[in-house]
Design a protein around this motif. Structure first.
Motif, PDB file in Angstrom:
ATOM      1  N   GLY A  31       0.796  -1.224   0.000  1.00  8.90           N
ATOM      2  CA  GLY A  31       0.000   0.000   0.000  1.00  8.90           C
ATOM      3  C   GLY A  31       0.822   1.265   0.000  1.00  8.90           C
ATOM      4  N   THR A  32       2.162   1.142  -0.081  1.00  7.86           N
ATOM      5  CA  THR A  32       2.995   2.341  -0.147  1.00  7.86           C
ATOM      6  C   THR A  32       2.610   3.165  -1.374  1.00  7.86           C
ATOM      7  OG1 THR A  32       4.838   1.241   0.946  1.00  7.86           O
ATOM      8  CG2 THR A  32       5.357   3.205  -0.352  1.00  7.86           C
ATOM      9  N   PRO A  33       2.225   4.418  -1.208  1.00  8.14           N
ATOM     10  CA  PRO A  33       1.748   5.209  -2.348  1.00  8.14           C
ATOM     11  C   PRO A  33       2.842   5.436  -3.383  1.00  8.14           C
ATOM     12  CG  PRO A  33       2.020   6.599  -0.404  1.00  8.14           C
ATOM     13  CD  PRO A  33       2.193   5.179   0.053  1.00  8.14           C
ATOM     14  N   GLU A  34       2.429   5.392  -4.635  1.00  7.16           N
ATOM     15  CA  GLU A  34       3.276   5.703  -5.786  1.00  7.16           C
ATOM     16  C   GLU A  34       4.393   4.699  -6.013  1.00  7.16           C
ATOM     17  OE1 GLU A  34       4.648   9.717  -5.571  1.00  7.16           O
ATOM     18  OE2 GLU A  34       2.633  10.570  -5.483  1.00  7.16           O
ATOM     19  N   MET A  35       4.411   3.604  -5.262  1.00 10.37           N
ATOM     20  CA  MET A  35       5.422   2.578  -5.526  1.00 10.37           C
ATOM     21  C   MET A  35       5.095   1.795  -6.792  1.00 10.37           C
ATOM     22  SD  MET A  35       6.173  -0.949  -5.221  1.00 10.37           S
ATOM     23  CE  MET A  35       5.262  -1.739  -3.896  1.00 10.37           C
ATOM     24  N   LEU A  36       3.814   1.559  -7.043  1.00 10.71           N
ATOM     25  CA  LEU A  36       3.379   0.740  -8.166  1.00 10.71           C
ATOM     26  C   LEU A  36       2.342   1.483  -8.983  1.00 10.71           C
ATOM     27  CD1 LEU A  36       3.243  -1.971  -9.692  1.00 10.71           C
ATOM     28  CD2 LEU A  36       1.548  -2.722  -8.001  1.00 10.71           C
ATOM     29  N   SER A  37       2.552   1.520 -10.297  1.00 11.52           N
ATOM     30  CA  SER A  37       1.611   2.151 -11.215  1.00 11.52           C
ATOM     31  C   SER A  37       1.094   1.119 -12.205  1.00 11.52           C
ATOM     32  CB  SER A  37       2.285   3.291 -11.978  1.00 11.52           C
ATOM     33  OG  SER A  37       1.428   3.782 -12.997  1.00 11.52           O
ATOM     34  N   ASN A  38      -0.181   1.222 -12.535  1.00  6.25           N
ATOM     35  CA  ASN A  38      -0.769   0.374 -13.578  1.00  6.25           C
ATOM     36  C   ASN A  38      -1.054   1.159 -14.845  1.00  6.25           C
ATOM     37  OD1 ASN A  38      -2.656  -1.361 -11.053  1.00  6.25           O
ATOM     38  ND2 ASN A  38      -0.800  -2.080 -12.062  1.00  6.25           N
ATOM     39  N   ARG A  39      -0.397   2.285 -14.999  1.00  6.49           N
ATOM     40  CA  ARG A  39      -0.525   3.086 -16.216  1.00  6.49           C
ATOM     41  C   ARG A  39       0.785   2.939 -16.992  1.00  6.49           C
ATOM     42  NH1 ARG A  39      -5.047   6.593 -15.665  1.00  6.49           N
ATOM     43  NH2 ARG A  39      -5.952   6.323 -13.589  1.00  6.49           N
ATOM     44  N   LEU A  40       0.693   2.279 -18.122  1.00  6.07           N
ATOM     45  CA  LEU A  40       1.884   1.849 -18.850  1.00  6.07           C
ATOM     46  C   LEU A  40       2.028   2.639 -20.137  1.00  6.07           C
ATOM     47  CD1 LEU A  40       1.196  -1.924 -18.274  1.00  6.07           C
ATOM     48  CD2 LEU A  40       2.988  -0.595 -17.173  1.00  6.07           C
ATOM     49  N   ARG A  43      -8.981  -2.117 -11.888  1.00  6.39           N
ATOM     50  CA  ARG A  43      -8.313  -1.010 -12.563  1.00  6.39           C
ATOM     51  C   ARG A  43      -9.049  -0.619 -13.848  1.00  6.39           C
ATOM     52  NH1 ARG A  43      -6.437   0.870  -9.472  1.00  6.39           N
ATOM     53  NH2 ARG A  43      -4.392   0.011  -8.974  1.00  6.39           N
ATOM     54  N   PHE A  44      -9.553  -1.605 -14.593  1.00  9.76           N
ATOM     55  CA  PHE A  44     -10.251  -1.276 -15.840  1.00  9.76           C
ATOM     56  C   PHE A  44     -11.527  -0.489 -15.557  1.00  9.76           C
ATOM     57  CE2 PHE A  44      -8.431  -5.361 -17.950  1.00  9.76           C
ATOM     58  CZ  PHE A  44      -7.165  -4.809 -17.896  1.00  9.76           C
ATOM     59  N   ARG A  45     -12.217  -0.833 -14.486  1.00 15.75           N
ATOM     60  CA  ARG A  45     -13.383  -0.051 -14.104  1.00 15.75           C
ATOM     61  C   ARG A  45     -12.993   1.392 -13.796  1.00 15.75           C
ATOM     62  NH1 ARG A  45     -16.205  -4.530 -10.080  1.00 15.75           N
ATOM     63  NH2 ARG A  45     -17.998  -5.044 -11.397  1.00 15.75           N
ATOM     64  N   GLU A  46     -11.836   1.558 -13.167  1.00 14.71           N
ATOM     65  CA  GLU A  46     -11.343   2.911 -12.874  1.00 14.71           C
ATOM     66  C   GLU A  46     -11.073   3.673 -14.162  1.00 14.71           C
ATOM     67  OE1 GLU A  46      -7.106   4.627 -11.340  1.00 14.71           O
ATOM     68  OE2 GLU A  46      -8.016   3.066 -10.092  1.00 14.71           O
ATOM     69  N   PHE A  47     -10.426   3.021 -15.129  1.00 15.61           N
ATOM     70  CA  PHE A  47     -10.130   3.675 -16.403  1.00 15.61           C
ATOM     71  C   PHE A  47     -11.416   4.077 -17.131  1.00 15.61           C
ATOM     72  CE2 PHE A  47      -6.007   0.939 -16.807  1.00 15.61           C
ATOM     73  CZ  PHE A  47      -5.390   1.715 -15.835  1.00 15.61           C
ATOM     74  N   ILE A  48     -12.395   3.187 -17.104  1.00 14.49           N
ATOM     75  CA  ILE A  48     -13.660   3.479 -17.780  1.00 14.49           C
ATOM     76  C   ILE A  48     -14.380   4.638 -17.087  1.00 14.49           C
ATOM     77  CG2 ILE A  48     -15.955   2.548 -18.285  1.00 14.49           C
ATOM     78  CD1 ILE A  48     -14.487  -0.196 -18.686  1.00 14.49           C
ATOM     79  N   LYS A  49     -14.348   4.665 -15.766  1.00 11.46           N
ATOM     80  CA  LYS A  49     -14.957   5.764 -15.025  1.00 11.46           C
ATOM     81  C   LYS A  49     -14.317   7.092 -15.408  1.00 11.46           C
ATOM     82  CE  LYS A  49     -15.968   7.324 -10.294  1.00 11.46           C
ATOM     83  NZ  LYS A  49     -15.788   7.012  -8.848  1.00 11.46           N
TER      84      LYS A  49
END
Length: 563
Positions: A340-349, A429-435
């Motif tokens: 849960g460390t913020p900004e350690m992992l991104s799913n935007r490639l 994550r895909f639901r987030e992108f669609i939102k």
């Protein structure tokens, strides 16, 4: 256009050749200069409003922080009719305005020059003359004039020391406040009266490159491939980019090889890849992926990319969401980073590294990771072993940490009872992108987007069902081998479902409908839908929504095949 030697750094005393931009056009022109800020389309729009036309001029622009691909700057200048483009490193971005400069600190000295490629690989990467097929002996080759990834504008890199006399000689309107840089001068835009004679003569002969691979063949599922890769070609020495990653790759291969000699081999095959010509439009990895596309489409579990191991202390990773759990748990166990460390992992490639062919062309799940920090010598001769010893990684502790982390991820992928891909995270994550797409769309376009939400919901239901089946299977001691083999095939095939053979409009090589790079290399999610919404093309919106919804349904059907 020459970098200064530094006392105590023997690497800087050598002749490292002419600084240049790979894939620049050749030419010879003398023309007035226009300063165009960061060289973005909006910058040229501002110049146009001031009555300043860059057609036939030489534009002077800055490298950008956050990073914006220099090839995007070249394309923007080309599209506006500029005769040439000079790109320099302003001290506001990576020099003395940031802190102490090399050799006293990590930031770029006055003579540092950022070399690099300017090929338009956001259109199609790899060998510009074999777009979409492998560049092997005997392969058909298109004409350079027909290559979508080859610039038609001259380009060259400058240090801020070389750029300063030009900037000081420019008259005309003052540049906007956001264009004012770190030099103690007033930045003006011209045009002129500063005039530059620009001559570029490129060597455009076709030459061989070498892709080097090795493998540890798996004991139980040898056809399933876990691939780890790094490029070894560098602009000059590449102490950070890529040699820190190369050192970690070599140590990883040595370590896992030593385990194999003692009889400890992975269940699945681990492939080690040392790419060549990454700095030239990702050529080695792209051509290898195209050459072995059928085998990789059937058998590749994941690709783990390390372009550079370290330039500082901060660990960052980008990954497809199905690999989130692997990344987070491995970072927790090896680096002691809390989940849960913020900004350690991104799913935007986005783009710009060797994972591109695996994700965007082949539909293979990927991770890209590095340690980062203050790094003002990128692609200059000061990015060398001495800089790394002093600033990037004193004691080389993060080189070691990256090797361990990379190895743990590879072994967990290679030895899991089922491949550790969890598509429940993808659904979220895909639901987030669609939102996000819905929130940015015009009111009139909202009805056309409704099928996306429904398809994402169906995919989420299938992902939940598959996740529960995997958990039930793994609760067995041992898990049923036949059931595990079926789930492996399902999980490996799911990411492929997000590909569409027609590709993204205008960029057919990029086939993944969830991810693509922008021309800046920045991430673009749901690229077909996003670009149609931006163009306000209602016909295209409907078409791209239908294609993406169909891909989500394909993926859901594959996941339900594990029942």
């Amino acid at each position: 256009m020459k970098e200064d030697a530094v006392d105590g750094d023997p690497f800087t005393t050598r002749d490292v050749g002419v600084a240049y931009h790979a894939y620049s056009a050749s030419g010879d022109v003398t023309a007035p200069v226009v300063y165009a800020g960061s060289g973005n389309p909006s910058d040229y729009d501002w110049l146009t409003k001031q009555g300043i036309d860059v057609k036939g001029k030489i534009v002077l622009v800055r490298y950008s922080v956050p990073y914006s691909y220099r090839g995007f700057k070249a394309l923007a200048a080309e599209q506006r009719g500029a005769a040439g483009i000079l790109i320099y490193s302003d001290p506001a971005e990576d020099g003395f305005k940031k802190g102490r400069t090399y050799p006293d600190g990590p930031w770029g000295p006055e003579s540092h020059i950022q070399r690099g490629g300017i090929g338009y690989d956001f259109r199609v990467p790899g060998d510009p003359l074999t777009p979409g097929w492998a560049s092997v002996p005997g392969a058909p080759r298109i004409k350079a004039a027909d290559a979508a990834s080859l610039p038609k504008i001259m380009s060259a890199p400058l240090s801020w020391r070389d750029a300063r006399p030009i900037l000081e000689a420019l008259k005309g309107p003052d540049a906007p406040a956001t264009w004012q840089g770190g030099l103690p001068i007033t930045y003006r835009v011209g045009a002129g009266p500063a005039t530059v004679h620009m001559r570029v003569q490129m060597d455009d002969k076709v030459r061989p490159i070498w892709t080097v691979t090795g493998r540890l063949t798996g004991t139980q599922s040898p056809d399933q491939l876990v691939i780890v890769g790094n490029h070894r070609d560098a602009w000059v020495y590449g102490g950070v980019d890529p040699s820190s990653g190369t050192a970690s790759l070599m140590e990883l291969a040595r370590s896992l090889g030593a385990l194999a000699k003692r009889g400890t081999r992975p269940k699945r095959t681990i492939v080690f890849a040392s790419w060549d010509a990454e700095e030239f439009t990702l050529t080695s990895s792209t051509e290898w992926g195209e050459q072995h596309a059928r085998d990789l489409a059937e058998h590749a579990v994941a690709y783990l990319n390390v372009d550079s191991s370290t330039s500082g202390p901060d660990f960052k990773a980008s990954a497809v969401p199905s690999l989130n759990r692997l990344v987070v748990q491995s970072a927790r166990d090896i680096l002691d980073i809390e989940e849960g460390t913020p900004e350690m992992l991104s799913n935007r490639l986005g783009g710009g590294s060797d994972y591109t062919v695996f994700l965007n062309f082949l539909g293979v799940p990927i991770v890209d990771m590095s340690f980062s920090g203050p790094y003002g010598v990128y692609h200059s001769m000061y990015d060398n072993h001495r800089w790394m010893q002093k600033f990037g990684d004193p004691g080389f502790v993060r080189h070691t940490a990256m090797t361990r982390l990379w190895g743990v991820m590879a072994l967990r992928l290679a030895n899991g009872d089922v491949v550790p891909l969890d598509y429940r995270a993808s659904a979220d994550r895909f639901r987030e992108f669609i939102k996000e797409a819905v929130q940015t769309a015009r009111l009139a376009d909202l009805p056309a987007l409704r099928p996306l939400k429904a398809a994402a919901d169906r995919f989420a239901i299938a992902a939940d069902r598959a996740g529960l089946r995997i958990e039930t299977l793994l609760a067995g001691d041992p898990p049923d081998p036949a059931a595990a083999a079926l789930i492996d095939r399902v999980l490996i095939g799911t990411e492929r479902a997000f590909l569409d053979s027609a590709g993204i409009p205008g960029r057919p090589w990029y086939r993944h409908l969830i991810y693509a790079p922008k021309a800046t290399y920045a991430p673009e999610v749901l690229p077909g839908v996003t670009e149609a919404l931006e163009a306000r093309d209602r016909k295209q919106i409907a078409l791209q929504v239908a294609r993406l919804a169909a891909a989500l349904d394909r993926a859901a059907a594959i996941l339900d095949g594990s029942r």
